[in-house]
Design a protein around this motif. Structure first.
Motif, mmCIF file in Angstrom:
data_model
loop_
_atom_site.group_PDB
_atom_site.id
_atom_site.type_symbol
_atom_site.label_atom_id
_atom_site.label_comp_id
_atom_site.label_asym_id
_atom_site.label_seq_id
_atom_site.Cartn_x
_atom_site.Cartn_y
_atom_site.Cartn_z
ATOM 1 N N VAL A 78 0.830 -1.211 0.000
ATOM 2 C CA VAL A 78 0.000 0.000 0.000
ATOM 3 C C VAL A 78 0.865 1.262 0.000
ATOM 4 C CG1 VAL A 78 -1.959 -1.145 1.107
ATOM 5 C CG2 VAL A 78 -0.284 0.017 2.524
ATOM 6 N N TRP A 79 2.004 1.226 0.720
ATOM 7 C CA TRP A 79 2.884 2.385 0.731
ATOM 8 C C TRP A 79 3.590 2.558 -0.609
ATOM 9 C CZ3 TRP A 79 2.847 6.386 3.745
ATOM 10 C CH2 TRP A 79 2.406 6.275 5.066
ATOM 11 N N HIS A 80 3.983 1.446 -1.222
ATOM 12 C CA HIS A 80 4.714 1.535 -2.490
ATOM 13 C C HIS A 80 3.823 2.054 -3.613
ATOM 14 C CE1 HIS A 80 7.656 0.602 -5.584
ATOM 15 N NE2 HIS A 80 6.717 -0.056 -6.257
ATOM 16 N N ALA A 130 -5.566 7.447 5.244
ATOM 17 C CA ALA A 130 -6.122 6.140 5.597
ATOM 18 C C ALA A 130 -5.006 5.126 5.848
ATOM 19 C CB ALA A 130 -7.046 5.644 4.483
ATOM 20 N N ILE A 131 -3.946 5.173 5.041
ATOM 21 C CA ILE A 131 -2.821 4.258 5.245
ATOM 22 C C ILE A 131 -2.213 4.472 6.632
ATOM 23 C CG2 ILE A 131 -0.488 3.666 4.482
ATOM 24 C CD1 ILE A 131 -1.388 4.290 1.614
ATOM 25 N N LYS A 132 -2.009 5.740 7.003
ATOM 26 C CA LYS A 132 -1.453 6.035 8.328
ATOM 27 C C LYS A 132 -2.403 5.573 9.430
ATOM 28 C CE LYS A 132 1.227 10.064 6.830
ATOM 29 N NZ LYS A 132 1.338 11.532 6.881
ATOM 30 N N LYS A 133 -3.703 5.759 9.197
ATOM 31 C CA LYS A 133 -4.690 5.404 10.217
ATOM 32 C C LYS A 133 -4.757 3.904 10.445
ATOM 33 C CE LYS A 133 -9.679 5.582 11.133
ATOM 34 N NZ LYS A 133 -10.989 6.062 10.647
ATOM 35 N N ASP A 216 -3.130 8.242 20.651
ATOM 36 C CA ASP A 216 -2.498 7.031 20.124
ATOM 37 C C ASP A 216 -2.144 7.229 18.662
ATOM 38 O OD1 ASP A 216 -2.355 4.991 22.189
ATOM 39 O OD2 ASP A 216 -4.538 5.115 22.244
ATOM 40 N N ALA A 217 -0.928 6.837 18.294
ATOM 41 C CA ALA A 217 -0.519 6.801 16.894
ATOM 42 C C ALA A 217 -0.520 5.337 16.465
ATOM 43 C CB ALA A 217 0.863 7.414 16.713
ATOM 44 N N GLN A 218 -1.217 5.050 15.389
ATOM 45 C CA GLN A 218 -1.292 3.679 14.924
ATOM 46 C C GLN A 218 0.093 3.205 14.486
ATOM 47 O OE1 GLN A 218 -4.061 1.938 15.034
ATOM 48 N NE2 GLN A 218 -3.326 0.069 14.072
ATOM 49 N N VAL A 219 0.512 2.042 14.964
ATOM 50 C CA VAL A 219 1.794 1.461 14.549
ATOM 51 C C VAL A 219 1.577 0.012 14.142
ATOM 52 C CG1 VAL A 219 3.297 2.933 15.927
ATOM 53 C CG2 VAL A 219 2.346 0.870 16.950
ATOM 54 N N ALA A 220 2.476 -0.481 13.301
ATOM 55 C CA ALA A 220 2.396 -1.875 12.871
ATOM 56 C C ALA A 220 2.583 -2.794 14.076
ATOM 57 C CB ALA A 220 3.465 -2.163 11.825
#
Length: 559
Positions: A78-80, A130-133, A216-220
């Protein structure tokens, strides 16, 4: 089939003349040209493109995406490709793309994921948000590191048992450096003042403090396999001992984003599950102005008169993180001329002030406030700032300095201005010394400011503040934050101060000498015209600067 231009004309978005003008000036795609000329928005063009292709246009801000969909498409894809998975139905995966060029990525997704990919359109900014979320900060970097490491963390001994050489090798890995840089960059972009990185049994949490509130920051999820490497990288950056994990450590680092430099204050603390890290973010250069503090005009006039006095002691009071240092720095900046010598003792030095001698205490070598304060007097200062009065010795020297011709600034941890008097008496100072040396107590808090882009008018009930005497009406017109992209949907952007300024007048001096309670001193000050924290806050609510909820959050009820 109608062209996208014809659809825009038919729908009344643009005129035929505008379409012909855009076609004549076209460089690259028609959509890019129309958006650049300001004839359509990106969303309007993509809606027309979706209509032409018979697919959906999606508003991602109003779309909820299931966790199973997120797990089906790795973050690196999704990032690429800058696409966002929306839903899965059987063997069909719907993906939001930002333009026609991104359609080339659909075949790659089908090949790698084994789904038939169906496209929808969404704006690029919405896709990135949305990707960051849903995937979190630096999720693609986490996946790429783990792909290379093959999750060795799961099979190797714990990081505490590894050799130092292996740990340093991990911290020097470019991917780990990139991961930490992405976390820092996102925090600064989001206007965070602090970053909290915490390890629990089965997860790692990342939180940013923005305008005084933790989010909160969403993290993997897989960042937990890299936690030790992230901690080590931060330690290397801030000059800390990467081997020592048993005791707290404090360090600092400098980073640059674009043309702006930032000072990072790093603190580590051992916990049940590895170490916790807090990073304070401070701009390297700051312009301090009295007019930017948020003081009302009457309070500002009182403070400016106090600054003109040749000697005396001025206290700023309030809890940790309420902006006391900023107020003191603003006062010093106003007084900072070549004709005056200003010396400070701080814990720690938060900002560098040009032309001011700043010293930081160091308890490890017994360099305390009191010890430095004695030495400071031998340097012939006109103005002195003592970061905090914590004990009798420091308080006594500060008062003696004020009585012998110095203008002294300091802070106390009290709930309101009047309680500053009782705190000094409780420390052990004689009432006559406090009455004769202190010029004023200034209490303050920080409240979040409403976002100017999305604030909307409302009618509120001010009875909960207990201040109906300010206005005869129970309900008043005010504003609340609607939430938008500019404020990250919080409704607030920035902070300002609310103040309670108590000058030590003759009447207040008499009450201090008689050891009157803080309640009696406050009541007398209010009768003489002092505005309490809540009263000052309510005025900012009525002016549309903040909300009733903010004032209730940071102030205590009044009798």
């Amino acid at each position: 089939m109608r062209t996208v231009g014809e659809i825009l004309v038919d729908n009344g978005i643009i005129t035929q003349a505008q379409l012909e003008e855009a076609l004549g000036k076209q460089e690259g795609g028609l959509g890019q040209t129309l958006v650049k000329l300001g004839m359509v928005s990106e969303a309007q063009f993509l809606q027309a493109l979706a209509d032409q292709r018979g697919v959906s246009f999606v508003n991602l801000k109003e779309t909820s995406i299931e966790e199973v969909v997120i797990k089906a498409v790795p973050a690196k894809f999704v990032w690429h490709y800058k696409v966002m998975p929306l839903k899965i139905k059987g063997k069909t995966l719907m993906v939001a793309i930002p333009n026609q060029a991104a359609m080339l990525a659909l075949e790659d997704l089908e090949t790698n994921l084994g789904y038939f990919v169906e496209e929808a359109f969404a704006t690029e900014s919405d896709i990135l948000d949305a990707i960051k979320k849903y995937y979190g900060v630096a999720a693609d970097t986490v996946e790429r590191i783990l792909d290379k490491e093959v999750r060795e963390t799961e099979t190797q001994p714990s990081m505490a048992e590894e050799k130092v050489e292996d740990l340093e090798k991990m911290t020097e890995d470019a991917s780990v450096i990139k991961l930490v840089n992405q976390i820092l960059h996102q925090a600064i972009t989001d206007r965070a003042t602090d970053i909290h990185i915490e390890r629990f049994r089965n997860e790692v949490t990342l939180r940013y403090r923005i305008d005084g509130v933790l989010y909160d920051a969403q993290v993997a999820e897989n960042i937990k396999f890299l936690y030790a490497a992230v901690v080590s990288r931060i330690k290397v950056m801030s000059g800390l001992d990467i081997i020592e994990r048993r005791i707290p450590q404090d360090g600092r680092a400098k980073v640059r984003i674009g043309k702006h430099d930032y000072d990072l204050r790093v603190s580590t603390m051992p916990t049940l599950h590895e170490e916790s890290i807090v990073i304070r973010i401070l701009p390297l250069t700051m312009l301090f102005s009295m007019s930017d503090l948020g003081m009302s005009k009457p309070d500002l006039e009182i403070v400016e008169k106090l600054l003109q006095k040749p000697h005396g002691l001025i206290f700023v009071t309030g809890p940790t993180g309420c902006g006391k240092s900023t107020t003191l720095y603003s006062c010093l900046s106003k007084l900072n001329t070549r004709g005056r010598k200003i010396v400070t003792i701080e814990d720690p030095v938060e900002y560098e002030l040009k032309g001011v001698l700043q010293t930081q205490i160091n308890p490890k070598i017994e360099l305390t406030f009191a010890r430095l304060l004695r030495s400071m007097l031998r340097h012939d200062p006109n103005i002195m700032m003592v970061g905090e009065v914590r004990d009798f010795e420091t308080a006594e020297i500060a008062i003696q300095s004020a009585l012998t011709g110095h203008l002294v600034f300091s802070t106390l941890h009290t709930n309101d201005a009047a309680s500053g008097v009782t705190r000094l008496l409780d420390i052990g100072l004689e009432p006559y010394l406090v009455a004769s040396s202190v010029q004023a107590f200034i209490a303050q808090r920080l409240v979040r400011v409403l976002c100017k882009q999305c604030k909307v008018p409302v009618t509120i009930d001010i009875a909960p503040l207990g201040l109906r005497r300010i206005t005869p009406d129970r309900t008043v017109k005010a504003f609340r934050g609607g939430g938008c992209k500019a404020c990250s949907q919080t409704g607030y952007a920035g902070r300002t101060g609310i103040y309670e300024t108590l000058p030590v007048t003759d009447e207040i001096r008499n009450l201090i000498v008689r050891k009157s309670s803080s309640e009696i001193i406050k009541a007398s000050a209010l009768q003489m015209g002092m505005h309490s924290l809540r009263q000052d806050g309510l005025e900012k609510v009525l002016a549309g600067e903040t909300t009733l909820e903010e004032i209730m959050r940071v102030t205590q009820a009044e009798a």
